[in-house]
Design a protein around this motif. Structure first.
Motif, PDB file in Angstrom:
ATOM      1  N   ILE A   1       0.832  -1.184   0.000  1.00 36.40           N
ATOM      2  CA  ILE A   1       0.000   0.000   0.000  1.00 36.40           C
ATOM      3  C   ILE A   1       0.873   1.242   0.000  1.00 36.40           C
TER       4      ILE A   1
ATOM      5  N   GLU B   1      -1.636   1.933  -4.547  1.00 36.83           N
ATOM      6  CA  GLU B   1      -2.115   0.575  -4.782  1.00 36.83           C
ATOM      7  C   GLU B   1      -1.886   0.113  -6.211  1.00 36.83           C
TER       8      GLU B   1
ATOM      9  N   SER C   1     -10.321  -0.285   0.775  1.00 35.26           N
ATOM     10  CA  SER C   1      -9.763   0.927   1.384  1.00 35.26           C
ATOM     11  C   SER C   1     -10.732   1.506   2.403  1.00 35.26           C
TER      12      SER C   1
ATOM     13  N   LEU D   1       0.091   6.338   6.202  1.00 36.09           N
ATOM     14  CA  LEU D   1       0.020   6.673   4.782  1.00 36.09           C
ATOM     15  C   LEU D   1       1.294   7.427   4.418  1.00 36.09           C
TER      16      LEU D   1
ATOM     17  N   GLU E   1      -3.745   6.720  -1.745  1.00 37.89           N
ATOM     18  CA  GLU E   1      -3.899   5.267  -1.628  1.00 37.89           C
ATOM     19  C   GLU E   1      -4.140   4.627  -2.991  1.00 37.89           C
TER      20      GLU E   1
END
Length: 325
Positions: free
Chosen positions: A15, A300, A254, A265, A296
């Motif tokens: 991630i 991804e 998510s 993050l 994200e």
């Protein structure tokens, strides 16, 4: 997201750079244990350094140095390889021209409902480019007539001739809306057919669970059953897996992570303390939520190495950018 790209595939193993480094540490621990086992087999316990001949000592040093070199890959190298490997098979994903004409295509979340910014300004901030370099074709009224509005949006998109399309919430109103449950799959097929008319790399989002918005922004009749949501989400995933130019962003997965509370993050805790990711209507993201959504998604699908700055820096830059519609 070449090769097989399903839920639980290599895209989901990484991630962000933070998790990549954690995985690297685990790999190194396994590798170091392998070195220890190999060493014990080659130099049995009880044969100490002082009891070895000079030739044995030299052999052991060379053996350990060579094994250590194999294990000591820098974290950045490991992360970059994992990110690159998670990209779809179409070679255009790896070309510099990918970012020449970026298009954000979608509904009210992409349009920045209730905000001064939209998904395009956040995307521009994430890539470190001027907001004029990202065009947003999105509408808060998309839900009223998804088929008609979708066709109109795709006509404009083809005129723009994008090199990359970010369509995270484009499928949403082909899944949701006032229609019979049995009609939702056919509606989704129509939406995906429209999206399929774009011959360029596309990031498409899955189908989230927005039942929490019932009574606030959505009616019960507009929301598919959980079973239908999961089937529609799989429909989008299967569609993307069949197309090397399409990368699937697991928006539903998510969402589950977000509901678990703040997470890491890109090395920061997100959302920041006291910040909300959804507006009071429980449907539309805040600007903080949009930043998390974009970062994200890019991480991804394998484009995380192109992100410029931390989430906090990108949030501040996005606040200063003007929309490009």
């Amino acid at each position: 997201m070449g090769g097989t790209r399903g839920v639980g595939g290599p895209r989901y193993a990484l991630i962000g750079a933070f998790e990549g480094r954690i995985r690297l540490r685990r790999q190194n621990l396994v590798a170091l244990r392998t070195v220890q086992v190999a060493h014990d087999a080659r130099f049995p316990p009880g044969v100490g350094w002082g009891r070895m001949t000079s030739l044995q000592r030299s052999a052991q040093l060379l053996f350990l140095l060579s094994m250590a070199a194999c294990c000591a890959l820098p974290p950045e190298a490991s992360v970059e390889v994992a990110l690159e490997d998670s990209l779809p098979g179409d070679p255009r994903w790896r070309e510099d021209a990918l970012f020449e004409r970026v298009l954000v295509l979608g509904a009210s979340a992409s349009a920045g409902f209730g905000l001064n910014q939209d998904l395009g300004t956040v995307t521009a901030a994430a890539f470190g480019i001027e907001s004029s370099g990202v065009l947003t074709i999105a509408s808060s009224f998309f839900f009223m007539r998804p088929e008609k509005n979708g066709r109109a949006a795709l006509e404009k998109a083809r005129e723009f001739d994008p090199t990359l399309v970010i369509a995270i919430d484009f499928p949403f109103w082909f899944a949701y809306g006032r229609r019979q449950e049995a009609q939702r799959s056919g509606s989704m097929s129509l939406g995906l057919e429209l999206l399929d008319s774009l011959d360029c790399p596309i990031i498409v989002g899955g189908v989230p669970d927005m039942t929490a918005a019932i009574g606030l922004m959505l009616t019960k009749e507009q929301v598919p059953s959980i079973e239908s949501q999961e089937q529609l989400n799989r429909q989008v995933l299967d569609w993307s897996d069949e197309r090397p130019r399409v990368a699937f962003y697991d928006l539903r997965g998510s969402q589950r992570k977000v509901e678990g509370g703040p997470r890491q993050l890109r090395g920061e805790t997100w959302p920041p303390e006291g910040a909300m990711i959804l507006q009071p209507d429980r449907l539309h993201p805040t600007l903080v939520g949009l930043v998390g959504l974009v970062l994200e998604a890019l991480e991804e699908v394998g484009l995380g190495q192109h992100i410029e700055g931390t989430p906090t820096e990108i949030l501040e830059i996005a606040r200063e950018l003007r929309r490009n519609r």
